[in-house]
Design an enzyme around this catalytic site. Sequence first.
Site, PDB file in Angstrom:
ATOM      1  N   CYS A  13     -56.099   2.278 -11.821  1.00  0.00           N
ATOM      2  CA  CYS A  13     -56.931   1.068 -11.856  1.00  0.00           C
ATOM      3  C   CYS A  13     -56.156   0.063 -12.742  1.00  0.00           C
ATOM      4  O   CYS A  13     -55.328   0.606 -13.534  1.00  0.00           O
ATOM      5  CB  CYS A  13     -58.250   1.363 -12.118  1.00  0.00           C
ATOM      6  SG  CYS A  13     -58.913   1.833 -13.739  1.00  0.00           S
ATOM      7  N   ASP A 419     -29.414 -32.136  -5.757  1.00  0.00           N
ATOM      8  CA  ASP A 419     -27.815 -32.418  -5.928  1.00  0.00           C
ATOM      9  C   ASP A 419     -27.449 -32.913  -4.754  1.00  0.00           C
ATOM     10  O   ASP A 419     -27.711 -32.304  -3.731  1.00  0.00           O
ATOM     11  CB  ASP A 419     -27.242 -31.324  -6.908  1.00  0.00           C
ATOM     12  CG  ASP A 419     -25.435 -31.875  -6.953  1.00  0.00           C
ATOM     13  OD1 ASP A 419     -25.469 -33.007  -7.396  1.00  0.00           O
ATOM     14  OD2 ASP A 419     -24.936 -30.893  -6.736  1.00  0.00           O
TER      15      ASP A 419
END
Length: 730
Positions: A13, A419
């Site tokens: 857990c 770009d």
Amino acid sequence: MTDHLYKITGMNCGGCVSRVEKAIKGVKGVKEAQVNLADESAMVKGGYDSHELQLAVAKAGYTAKPMAEVDVDNSEHKKKALTLFVKAIPAGVLGALLMANMHAASTEGVMGISWYIMNWLVLAIMLVSGGHIYKAALKSVKNMQADMYTLIGLGTSMAWAYSCVVLYAPEFIAADARHYYYEAALFILAFINIGQGMEAYAKGKASSAVAKLLALTPDYVIRLRQGEEEKIPLSEVEVGDLLKIRPGENIPVDGTVTEGHSAVSEAMLTGEPVMIAKKVDSEVVAGTHNGQGSFVMRADKVGEDTVLSKVVEMVREAQSTKPAIAQLVDRIAGVFALIVLGIAVATAAAWYLYGPEPQMAYAFTVAMTVLVIACPCALGLATPVSIMVGVSRAARGGVLMPRGQALQQLGLADVIAFDKTGTLTMGTPRVVETISTEGTDIDRVLQIAASLATLSEHPLSNAIANEAKHREMKFLKATAFENTPGQGVKAKLGGKPCFVGSKAYIKAQKIDVDAFDAQVNPMLEQGKTVVYVAREKQTIGVIALNDDLRKEAKQAVKALRKMGKEVVMLTGDNERAATYMAKQANIEVVHAGLSPDAKLEKIRAFQSEGKSVAMVGDGINDAPSLAQANVGVSLATGSGIAITSADVIIATNNLQRLPFAVRISSSTMRNIKQNLFWAFAYNTTALPVAAGLLYPVTGQLLPPWVAGAAMAASSLTVVLNALRLNWVKA
């Protein structure tokens, strides 16, 4: 700072995650540690002693082992699931029989069996079905900790112990509170085992990405030695070995074809199920699939150096990262079990002091139900299991995320900045025209430019150098070479300074370039890129290059804009060439003539407006922008520096993978929010109900076995919800 991955066993857990992280961070030299419950791993950064780390984890009650020493086999999850399902059977069967026959039970026994015998039979079944739970609970108590197993172990043990008191010393219990809770304890264990078994099976599916990638390489290969074939394990292949690849086989290592030809599917890398022709001198990559041909290859990269190994490492590291909210949840889960214990004690005390008769029975029932219904496991799984599935789905779709944070940030990007050269365009520009000043030979212009360009990695430089090679020109020896990324290069040829670059770059050298405007302007209007060539203090010519727009660029931009993203172009190219290409791609905002520093400032300007920016680039000049952006995206064909600076790598030249990456990012974050909402909503609702909130309305308490079923279902729900990410379309 080095990154290492460890396999952690024994966690169940979120509280365990918190304790393991604390143990690892306590080791000298550890700078950062992130523990993942979903795939039971830990990513550790820093310079430390691995043996000390493993001892520290063992002292905390868990086991750590370097991931490189662990065999990734998905059958482990299936075996665990089957084992848990089998363990659930005896508890479920006996619990059902007890419940079905409880109405016919007497003080002497049930189903013809004395309660004294049944008491010990139930205990035996509890140990068979829940032995692993009690063992883990005792380990937690020994380490002065509390977790999910502590709550379950305490709750079911209390049920059996209370029943023992009723059986052996009834005088200590009020007559109307003398109830046996054997069936409740058995049902709780049965449901917990079933739930964890289903969870283990689902987690196996969620973590299958690495196993599937590793399964792409064969266990054995055919090596050629002095004309003879020998079958050897893959681990024995060395660089330089000649390997025979037969039809239908997967490529074992990275290498080069030396004999024969075939067609190879590189879907593992690109996500595209397209066969690519391979002939002598063609490169082949480990994990890709050979078609109908047969060939001999030379092993160039083996083991951890192959592209496949690097992909596996990227996926593992990305799956092991967690956002800030997950770290907060882990801290909450770390104390959650202690909080639940406190609630159970307080609730039991309240019912015992102020509840209706029989107070003891009511107090005991609510305490047991509160302990069993709480689910720290759902909290611990909510984020990591979503990230695990999201990263896996992205990898299968041709998108790699070496930095897991990108999975969370890409979908939040407001601005997508592209770009131009090599990103929106094919990245394979070609020389289409050369112009020279009067008295200068055109070939001389190209020769000078190529002699400098061959020392640069820029796509335009490569195109100029390739054109010179195609014309069989001799390169001149260059000295004092200097590169100004995104602008130009300079060097000395025969002792004379020469320059190759943009108009602005040549102007910055105090050299006139305006004489070429009349010839250059028409080229720019056609979207061509122009490179100027100067020697000493004179511009001697220009070279025009053309680079085609990627065929999918327009569709990718359209998809991004449809998602509400602001799409812009940031390029070092001239404004007219950039505007021409932007129109082709349907990009409205263009910032041209930018140096790497200017690109950086543009991104900072967007960020100063409160916008999140994703930068897409592929060149060395893009590296600073990729690093500055909230998310840096690079194509796999980009420069090594660009890829290193990127958070997301598109493992194919198809820009359509970028909208998919944005979708998987948005879907993953939405999935995480759903899981966290469910985990918190479940616990905040279930605990009050278990404590008896509805008793004034219904007159009944929640049965403990129903609480066990609800707890098991809650963590399973989180895992199943995360698996829905596999449905996101590429």
